[in-house]
Scaffold this motif. Structure first.
Motif, PDB file in Angstrom:
ATOM      1  N   ARG A 114       0.912  -1.149   0.000  1.00  0.00           N
ATOM      2  CA  ARG A 114       0.000   0.000   0.000  1.00  0.00           C
ATOM      3  C   ARG A 114       0.946   1.192   0.000  1.00  0.00           C
ATOM      4  NH1 ARG A 114      -5.473  -0.329   3.182  1.00  0.00           N
ATOM      5  NH2 ARG A 114      -5.077   1.872   3.548  1.00  0.00           N
ATOM      6  N   LYS A 121      -7.961   9.544   1.295  1.00  0.00           N
ATOM      7  CA  LYS A 121      -8.725   8.834   2.316  1.00  0.00           C
ATOM      8  C   LYS A 121     -10.209   9.183   2.278  1.00  0.00           C
ATOM      9  CE  LYS A 121      -7.241   6.347   4.438  1.00  0.00           C
ATOM     10  NZ  LYS A 121      -6.963   4.955   3.930  1.00  0.00           N
ATOM     11  N   LYS A 293     -13.449  -3.747  -1.499  1.00  0.00           N
ATOM     12  CA  LYS A 293     -13.603  -4.037  -0.074  1.00  0.00           C
ATOM     13  C   LYS A 293     -15.059  -4.409   0.176  1.00  0.00           C
ATOM     14  CE  LYS A 293      -9.642  -2.506   1.897  1.00  0.00           C
ATOM     15  NZ  LYS A 293      -9.683  -1.811   3.175  1.00  0.00           N
ATOM     16  N   ARG A 324     -13.740  -7.464   5.069  1.00  0.00           N
ATOM     17  CA  ARG A 324     -13.358  -6.772   6.319  1.00  0.00           C
ATOM     18  C   ARG A 324     -14.599  -6.690   7.181  1.00  0.00           C
ATOM     19  NH1 ARG A 324     -15.771  -2.470   6.915  1.00  0.00           N
ATOM     20  NH2 ARG A 324     -14.489  -0.591   6.792  1.00  0.00           N
TER      21      ARG A 324
HETATM   22  C1  PEP Z   1      -8.538   1.599   3.911  1.00  0.00           C
HETATM   23  O1  PEP Z   1      -8.167   0.553   3.349  1.00  0.00           O
HETATM   24  O2  PEP Z   1      -7.744   2.408   4.448  1.00  0.00           O
HETATM   25  C2  PEP Z   1      -9.994   1.858   3.997  1.00  0.00           C
HETATM   26  C3  PEP Z   1     -10.486   3.076   4.137  1.00  0.00           C
HETATM   27  O3  PEP Z   1     -10.708   0.719   3.965  1.00  0.00           O
HETATM   28  P1  PEP Z   1     -12.273   0.458   3.807  1.00  0.00           P
HETATM   29  O4  PEP Z   1     -12.681   1.008   2.477  1.00  0.00           O
HETATM   30  O5  PEP Z   1     -12.331  -1.039   3.852  1.00  0.00           O
HETATM   31  O6  PEP Z   1     -12.958   1.091   4.970  1.00  0.00           O
END
Ligand code: PEP
Ligand code: TRP
Ligand code: MN
Length: 450
Positions: A114, A121, A293, A324
C-alpha cells in the motif's frame, strides 16, 4: 505492432463524470484542477501495463491456492514521511513477512505495498469541528493538509502533482530495493532489526538460519540460485480520487486498452462501491487487476452484481474481494458471501483485511485496534474458507516498519497507556514491525492447516 484505441472505449473513460462520485473533495478552483489534470495526462506513467498483467496472473494463481497475496502498508502515506528510511523499513517488513510465509507455508507470496500512491482517504464526515471552528476534514495529502487551519484544509489541486512526484520517487526506491540486491535471500538476516530476546524476532532468526543453510546446500549442489536475488513487488492503493486516476490512465499500445498507470492494483473502498456510482463505472473500464472491499453490510447479491460490472467474463485474477467483516462477525457473515460467489462459478481471489472491521477507541481516547481481534478475524477467515472448501487467498494489512504503538497487544503487550508512547498515524492505527512479524507467523500456522 501497436493497436489503435477504439474511440468509444476512450470516451467511456469519462462516463463517471456524469455519475455520483462519493468522497471527492470540493475543489475551490476548477480551472486550476483542469490545468493540473492536463499536466498529469502528459507525464510518464508510473507503472507499465505489462506489469499489471503479470500481477493479474499471480492473483489468478492465488485464487486457485497456488500463491498467497500479501498487501501491506500505511493507512495513509504522507509526503513528509515518504523518506528513504521509512520506505526501506516498510519494504523490509513486507519482505520479512513474505519470507516467513514463503518458507513456513511453502507458498509463493505475491508482494504488494500500500505504497507509492496511498494518499487519498475516505472520511465518515466531510468536516471536522474543534471548539467553535469547523473546517473540511483531512482527506489525505493528495487533497489537503492535516494541520487544522483553513489554508491547510482547503483542497489544493497542486497536491495531485506532488502525489505523482512522491509516488514516482517512492516507486523508484522500491524498484531499487527489490531488484538491486537488498531483497536477496542471502540477506535475510540483515532485515531483522529487532532484539532477538523478542519472541517474534527470535523465531525469525531461526527461519533465517534455516534458509541460509538451504541456500548453501542448493549452491553446493550446483543449483541456479538467481531466483533468490530479487522479488517482484507491486504497488497498490485505493482508487478513490478520480481526478487523479483518470488523467494517469493510459492506452496500452500493445492492446489498445486502457490501464490506470498510477499503480499496478487499485481497490474500490467500502464507502465507494455503489453499483451505479462513479468508482465502479470508472474501474470497470480499465484493465488492471482490481479489488473491492466488502464490509459487514455486503450481501451475496452485491458481490454478484460487482462481478457483473467488474469482471463479467470471469477472467482469472481480475477481481479480488477484500473482506473486512470484524472479528465478531466474520464467521457469521462471510459464509453466505463466499457460497453465493462460489455458486456463480466466476473466479475471485479472497483476501482478508482484518483491520478495518476492528476499530475501537481506547480508554485513553486513541483510535486503535486490538491485535487479538485482528488475529481472530484472520483465523475466522481461514475457518470459513476451510469449511466451504474455498481458497483463503491473502492478507491485507495496515503496517509500518517502525516501532510505533498504535495497535493494542501483541507480544510487547501495548496497553491503553502504552499507545501514547509512539502514536504517529494520521488516520488508522498500524501494526508495528514486530506485530507484523507476529502476524506472519500466525498466518503460517493457519495456512498449514488450510
Ligand atoms: C482503507 O483501506 O484504508 C480503507 C479506508 O478501507 P475500507 O474502504 O475497507 O474502509
Ligand atoms: N524471488 C523469490 C520470491 O519472490 C525468492 C525471494 C527473494 C524472496 N527474496 C525474497 C521471497 C524476499 C521472499 C522475500 O519469492
Ligand atoms: Mn485505513
Amino acid at each position: 505492432m501497436s493497436v489503435e484505441p477504439d474511440p468509444r472505449v476512450v470516451e467511456g473513460l469519462d462516463a463517471w463524470e456524469g455519475l455520483t462520485a462519493l468522497q471527492q473533495p470540493q475543489w475551490p478552483d476548477r480551472a486550476e484542477l483542469r490545468r493540473v489534470r492536463d499536466r498529469l495526462a502528459a507525464v510518464p506513467p508510473l507503472v507499465f501495463a505489462g506489469e499489471a498483467d503479470a500481477l493479474r496472473a499471480q492473483l489468478a494463481a492465488a485464487s486457485r491456492g497456488e500463491a498467497f497475496v500479501l498487501q501491506g502498508g500505511d493507512c495513509a502515506e504522507t509526503f513528509a514521511e515518504s523518506t528513504a528510511d521509512n520506505i526501506r523499513n516498510k519494504i523490509k517488513t513486507i519482505l520479512q513477512m513474505a519470507v516467513v510465509l514463503t518458507y513456513g507455508a511453502s507458498m509463493p507470496v505475491v508482494k504488494m505495498g500500500r505504497m507509492a500512491g496511498q494518499y487519498a482517504k475516505p472520511r465518515s464526515s466531510d468536516s471536522e469541528t474543534r471548539g467553535d471552528v469547523t473546517l473540511p476534514a483531512f482527506r489525505g495529502d493528495i487533497i489537503n493538509g492535516y494541520d487544522f487551519t483553513p489554508e491547510a484544509r482547503t483542497p489544493d489541486p497542486q497536491r495531485l502533482l506532488e502525489a505523482y512526484h512522491t509516488s514516482a520517487s517512492t516507486l523508484n526506491l522500491i524498484r531499487a530495493f527489490t531488484t538491486g540486491g537488498f531483497a536477496s535471500l542471502l540477506r535475510v538476516h540483515e532485515w531483522n532489526r529487532g532484539f532477538t530476546t523478542n519472541p517474534a524476532y527470535a523465531r525469525y532468526e531461526e527461519i533465517a538460519a534455516e534458509i541460509d543453510r538451504a541456500i548453501r546446500f542448493m549452491a553446493a549442489c550446483g543449483a541456479d540460485v538467481d531466483a533468490l536475488s530479487a522479488v517482484d513487488f507491486y504497488a497498490c492503493h485505493e482508487g478513490l480520487l478520480l481526478d487523479y486516476e483518470r488523467p494517469l490512465t493510459r492506452i496500452d499500445s500493445r492492446t489498445g486498452l486502457p490501464y490506470d498507470c498510477s499503480a499496478h492494483f487499485l481497490w474500490i473502498g467500502e464507502r465507494t462501491r455503489q453499483l451505479d456510482g462513479a468508482h465502479v463505472d470508472y474501474f470497470s473500464r480499465v484493465q488492471n487487476p482490481l479489488g473491492v472491499k466488502l464490509g459487514p453490510t455486503s450481501t451475496g447479491d452485491d458481490a454478484i452484481a460487482l462481478m457483473d460490472r467488474l469482471n463479467p467474463k470471469g477472467e482469472p485474477g481480475r477481481l479480488t474481494f477484500v473482506t473486512r467483516m470484524g472479528a465478531g462477525k466474520v464467521r457469521e457473515l462471510l459464509p453466505a458471501l463466499v457460497e453465493k460467489v462460489t455458486a456463480d462459478g466466476r473466479p475471485v481471489t479472497w483476501v482478508c483485511d482484518p483491520m478495518h472491521g476492528n476499530g475501537i477507541t481506547s480508554a485513553t481516547g486513541y483510535k486503535t485496534r486490538r491485535f487479538s481481534d485482528v488475529i481472530d478475524e484472520v483465523a475466522g477467515f481461514f475457518e470459513v474458507h476451510r469449511a466451504l472448501g474455498t481458497v483463503p487467498g491473502g492478507l491485507h494489512v495496515e503496517l509500518t516498519g517502525d516501532d510505533v504503538t498504535e495497535v493494542l497487544g501483541g507480544s510487547e503487550e501495548i496497553d491503553d497507556e502504552g499507545l501514547a508512547r509512539r502514536y504517529e498515524t494520521l488516520v488508522d492505527p498500524r501494526l508495528n514491525h514486530q506485530q507484523s512479524l507476529e502476524m506472519a507467523f500466525r498466518v503460517v500456522e493457519l495456512l498449514r492447516r488450510a
